[in-house]
Motif scaffolding. Structure first.
Motif, PDB file in Angstrom:
ATOM      1  N   LEU A   1       1.022  -1.346   0.078  1.00 18.02           N
ATOM      2  CA  LEU A   1      -0.048   0.001  -0.129  1.00 18.02           C
ATOM      3  C   LEU A   1       0.870   1.158   0.004  1.00 18.02           C
ATOM      4  CD1 LEU A   1      -2.935   1.132   0.226  1.00 18.02           C
ATOM      5  CD2 LEU A   1      -2.788   0.954   2.637  1.00 18.02           C
ATOM      6  N   LEU A   2       2.002   1.225   0.725  1.00 19.92           N
ATOM      7  CA  LEU A   2       2.844   2.409   0.967  1.00 19.92           C
ATOM      8  C   LEU A   2       3.610   2.360  -0.399  1.00 19.92           C
ATOM      9  CD1 LEU A   2       4.434   4.718   2.535  1.00 19.92           C
ATOM     10  CD2 LEU A   2       5.735   2.751   3.234  1.00 19.92           C
ATOM     11  N   GLY A   3       4.059   1.505  -1.117  1.00 21.38           N
ATOM     12  CA  GLY A   3       4.729   1.289  -2.482  1.00 21.38           C
ATOM     13  C   GLY A   3       3.943   1.776  -3.512  1.00 21.38           C
ATOM     14  N   LEU A   4       2.672   1.746  -3.456  1.00 19.00           N
ATOM     15  CA  LEU A   4       1.630   2.292  -4.566  1.00 19.00           C
ATOM     16  C   LEU A   4       1.624   3.805  -4.464  1.00 19.00           C
ATOM     17  CD1 LEU A   4      -1.321   0.014  -4.553  1.00 19.00           C
ATOM     18  CD2 LEU A   4       0.002   0.543  -6.427  1.00 19.00           C
ATOM     19  N   GLN A   5       1.546   4.335  -3.150  1.00 20.52           N
ATOM     20  CA  GLN A   5       1.616   5.819  -3.073  1.00 20.52           C
ATOM     21  C   GLN A   5       2.905   6.558  -3.240  1.00 20.52           C
ATOM     22  OE1 GLN A   5      -1.338   7.410  -2.304  1.00 20.52           O
ATOM     23  NE2 GLN A   5      -2.256   5.465  -1.979  1.00 20.52           N
ATOM     24  N   LEU A   6       3.941   5.643  -2.974  1.00 21.33           N
ATOM     25  CA  LEU A   6       5.365   6.601  -3.218  1.00 21.33           C
ATOM     26  C   LEU A   6       5.916   6.157  -4.664  1.00 21.33           C
ATOM     27  CD1 LEU A   6       7.268   5.427  -0.176  1.00 21.33           C
ATOM     28  CD2 LEU A   6       6.152   7.617  -0.418  1.00 21.33           C
ATOM     29  N   TRP A   7       5.667   5.053  -5.250  1.00 22.44           N
ATOM     30  CA  TRP A   7       6.426   4.934  -6.432  1.00 22.44           C
ATOM     31  C   TRP A   7       5.507   4.671  -7.719  1.00 22.44           C
ATOM     32  CZ3 TRP A   7       8.148   1.427  -2.128  1.00 22.44           C
ATOM     33  CH2 TRP A   7       9.372   2.011  -1.473  1.00 22.44           C
ATOM     34  N   ALA A   8       4.256   4.171  -7.605  1.00 22.63           N
ATOM     35  CA  ALA A   8       3.381   3.633  -8.716  1.00 22.63           C
ATOM     36  C   ALA A   8       2.993   5.012  -9.461  1.00 22.63           C
ATOM     37  CB  ALA A   8       2.363   2.763  -8.155  1.00 22.63           C
ATOM     38  N   GLU A   9       2.798   4.703 -10.767  1.00 22.01           N
ATOM     39  CA  GLU A   9       2.068   5.621 -11.495  1.00 22.01           C
ATOM     40  C   GLU A   9       0.787   5.164 -12.068  1.00 22.01           C
ATOM     41  OE1 GLU A   9       2.049   9.447 -13.433  1.00 22.01           O
ATOM     42  OE2 GLU A   9       3.711   8.568 -11.890  1.00 22.01           O
ATOM     43  N   PRO A  10      -0.306   5.942 -11.898  1.00 18.86           N
ATOM     44  CA  PRO A  10      -1.699   5.613 -12.382  1.00 18.86           C
ATOM     45  C   PRO A  10      -1.604   5.740 -13.973  1.00 18.86           C
ATOM     46  CG  PRO A  10      -1.746   7.891 -11.574  1.00 18.86           C
ATOM     47  CD  PRO A  10      -0.304   7.296 -11.358  1.00 18.86           C
ATOM     48  N   TYR A  11      -2.496   4.487 -14.324  1.00 19.54           N
ATOM     49  CA  TYR A  11      -2.562   4.699 -15.931  1.00 19.54           C
ATOM     50  C   TYR A  11      -3.078   5.995 -16.269  1.00 19.54           C
ATOM     51  CZ  TYR A  11      -5.029   3.200 -20.277  1.00 19.54           C
ATOM     52  OH  TYR A  11      -5.509   3.204 -21.388  1.00 19.54           O
ATOM     53  N   HIS A  12      -2.368   6.393 -17.817  1.00 20.51           N
ATOM     54  CA  HIS A  12      -2.875   7.698 -18.132  1.00 20.51           C
ATOM     55  C   HIS A  12      -4.073   7.473 -19.089  1.00 20.51           C
ATOM     56  CE1 HIS A  12       0.744  10.272 -17.105  1.00 20.51           C
ATOM     57  NE2 HIS A  12       0.944   9.117 -16.439  1.00 20.51           N
ATOM     58  N   ARG A  13      -5.023   7.674 -18.491  1.00 24.10           N
ATOM     59  CA  ARG A  13      -6.511   7.619 -19.466  1.00 24.10           C
ATOM     60  C   ARG A  13      -6.570   8.837 -20.286  1.00 24.10           C
ATOM     61  NH1 ARG A  13     -10.544   4.244 -19.324  1.00 24.10           N
ATOM     62  NH2 ARG A  13      -9.645   3.192 -17.522  1.00 24.10           N
ATOM     63  N   GLY A  14      -7.290   8.911 -21.319  1.00 21.77           N
ATOM     64  CA  GLY A  14      -7.650   9.882 -22.140  1.00 21.77           C
ATOM     65  C   GLY A  14      -8.967  10.552 -21.824  1.00 21.77           C
ATOM     66  N   TYR A  15      -9.310  11.322 -22.544  1.00 24.41           N
ATOM     67  CA  TYR A  15     -10.814  12.182 -22.636  1.00 24.41           C
ATOM     68  C   TYR A  15     -11.176  12.530 -23.757  1.00 24.41           C
ATOM     69  CZ  TYR A  15      -8.042  16.410 -23.312  1.00 24.41           C
ATOM     70  OH  TYR A  15      -7.264  17.163 -23.718  1.00 24.41           O
ATOM     71  N   PHE A  16     -12.324  12.874 -23.853  1.00 21.13           N
ATOM     72  CA  PHE A  16     -13.267  13.382 -24.689  1.00 21.13           C
ATOM     73  C   PHE A  16     -13.352  14.768 -24.558  1.00 21.13           C
ATOM     74  CE2 PHE A  16     -14.820   8.844 -25.323  1.00 21.13           C
ATOM     75  CZ  PHE A  16     -14.365   8.656 -26.798  1.00 21.13           C
ATOM     76  N   ILE A  17     -13.286  15.748 -25.276  1.00 23.66           N
ATOM     77  CA  ILE A  17     -13.219  17.154 -25.291  1.00 23.66           C
ATOM     78  C   ILE A  17     -14.859  17.470 -24.739  1.00 23.66           C
ATOM     79  CG2 ILE A  17     -12.944  19.499 -26.479  1.00 23.66           C
ATOM     80  CD1 ILE A  17     -10.947  18.454 -27.975  1.00 23.66           C
ATOM     81  N   THR A  18     -15.562  16.939 -25.292  1.00 30.52           N
ATOM     82  CA  THR A  18     -16.862  17.042 -24.830  1.00 30.52           C
ATOM     83  C   THR A  18     -17.496  16.592 -23.601  1.00 30.52           C
ATOM     84  OG1 THR A  18     -17.851  15.241 -26.146  1.00 30.52           O
ATOM     85  CG2 THR A  18     -17.822  17.486 -27.435  1.00 30.52           C
ATOM     86  N   ASP A  19     -16.636  15.875 -22.886  1.00 32.18           N
ATOM     87  CA  ASP A  19     -17.115  15.013 -21.644  1.00 32.18           C
ATOM     88  C   ASP A  19     -17.320  16.366 -20.422  1.00 32.18           C
ATOM     89  OD1 ASP A  19     -17.699  13.528 -19.435  1.00 32.18           O
ATOM     90  OD2 ASP A  19     -15.744  12.280 -19.817  1.00 32.18           O
ATOM     91  N   THR A  20     -18.597  16.414 -20.287  1.00 35.04           N
ATOM     92  CA  THR A  20     -18.866  17.561 -19.152  1.00 35.04           C
ATOM     93  C   THR A  20     -18.630  17.016 -17.811  1.00 35.04           C
ATOM     94  OG1 THR A  20     -21.299  16.810 -19.456  1.00 35.04           O
ATOM     95  CG2 THR A  20     -20.412  18.709 -20.772  1.00 35.04           C
ATOM     96  N   SER A  21     -18.778  15.730 -17.572  1.00 34.64           N
ATOM     97  CA  SER A  21     -18.498  15.245 -16.182  1.00 34.64           C
ATOM     98  C   SER A  21     -16.980  15.336 -15.908  1.00 34.64           C
ATOM     99  CB  SER A  21     -18.865  13.878 -16.400  1.00 34.64           C
ATOM    100  OG  SER A  21     -17.691  13.182 -17.044  1.00 34.64           O
ATOM    101  N   LEU A  22     -16.073  15.900 -16.674  1.00 37.97           N
ATOM    102  CA  LEU A  22     -14.760  16.324 -16.109  1.00 37.97           C
ATOM    103  C   LEU A  22     -14.383  17.806 -16.128  1.00 37.97           C
ATOM    104  CD1 LEU A  22     -12.639  13.655 -18.373  1.00 37.97           C
ATOM    105  CD2 LEU A  22     -13.750  13.165 -16.146  1.00 37.97           C
ATOM    106  N   ARG A  23     -15.547  18.495 -16.311  1.00 35.05           N
ATOM    107  CA  ARG A  23     -15.186  19.803 -16.303  1.00 35.05           C
ATOM    108  C   ARG A  23     -15.913  20.712 -15.170  1.00 35.05           C
ATOM    109  NH1 ARG A  23     -14.037  22.133 -21.309  1.00 35.05           N
ATOM    110  NH2 ARG A  23     -13.895  20.738 -22.871  1.00 35.05           N
TER     111      ARG A  23
END
Length: 285
Positions: free
Chosen positions: A28-50
């Motif tokens: 759990l500590l290792g995830l927080q310190l060293w792991a990198e989350p998956y780089h998900r993309g987005y749609f420009i029209t996605d209002t749920s992210l705005r």
């Protein structure tokens, strides 16, 4: 000789418990310190992210401290009262001295709660890093600029982009939306408390007091989840998944890991007129 062997087994049990907890806590500590989350993309029209960025109402540290203090206080109070009523397990011999039974019972309950909490947090955080879902305030924090001409963006789903405003810490956090760790821990704590009080916390002064307190704790966990949506930190589905994970871990941890026992003869006012509405695995113990 038998007493010495029993003491040795008890010491080894404590050591092994600590090792198992460490085996869950270090990843759990290792995830927080060293792991990198998956780089998900987005749609420009996605209002749920705005949605705009807001400061969270309940911090992770505040929730963790409040949850552990609440459970520790609950366990200590219930076990001390049960011990004084003659319903405990009796004294245990450890490290050359007698240890009250309520201390050992409290150690078991708090240790099991900690193990379950660490396990559900590891499960939740592992999912966060694998899925990499963007938080509702993604556009406000990142202010992304698509990389022109990159073939990854050809179909309108933007996967190649740069963030203009986010610092590295915030850029990492904005990718950790699903599921909600706050909601998971809050529901785990609430359900564990409800089960613990249901099995061990009895008071003849009021029929509804115990259930009223259980409902209040459940509503507190519910509010934690709602605040995550209100603060634009999570989508509603993130919170729903967190609730399910936390509740599931609480049920499994309480029934199959803690395995609570009822010691001592019950008082007349403790005799139920009908079976308690709890899983059979709890009632048969």
């Amino acid at each position: 000789m038998k007493a010495r062997m029993a003491v040795d087994r008890t010491i080894w049990k404590i050591i092994l418990d600590i090792i198992v907890l460490a085996c869950v806590a270090f990843p759990l500590l290792g995830l927080q310190l060293w792991a990198e989350p998956y780089h998900r993309g987005y749609f420009i029209t996605d209002t749920s992210l705005r949605l705009p960025y807001k400061k969270q109402t309940i911090s992770e540290t505040c929730l963790a401290v409040a949850g552990f203090v609440f459970i520790i206080a609950t366990v200590l109070i219930i076990e001390v009262v049960r011990d004084r009523q003659g319903k405990g397990i009796g004294e245990k011999f450890l490290f050359g001295s007698l240890v009250p039974g309520w201390v050992w019972e409290s150690y078991n309950a708090i240790g099991v709660f900690t193990f379950g909490a660490a396990s559900q947090q590891l499960t939740v955080n592992f999912a966060k890093f694998v899925i990499g879902r963007l938080r509702p305030h993604f556009f406000a924090v990142c202010q992304p600029t698509p990389i022109t001409g990159d073939p990854l963006n050809a179909l309108g789903y933007i996967q190649a982009y740069t963030c203009n405003e986010a610092d590295p810490a915030m850029e990492k956090e904005m990718r950790l939306s699903f599921p909600s760790a706050h909601s998971s821990f809050a529901m785990y704590t609430a359900v564990f408390f409800i089960f613990y009080v249901q099995v061990k916390g009895r008071w003849r002064g009021s029929k509804l007091l115990r259930h009223g307190v259980q409902f209040a704790v459940l509503m507190a966990a519910w509010y934690v989840g709602l605040s995550r949506v209100q603060d634009h930190m999570h989508h509603w589905s993130d919170v729903a998944a967190g609730f399910l994970i936390g509740a599931g871990f609480a049920v499994i941890t309480f029934i199959y890991v803690l395995k609570p026992k009822k010691y001592g003869p019950p008082a007349s006012w403790e005799q139920p007129t009908q079976p308690e509405m709890l899983p059979r695995a709890v009632l048969v113990r």
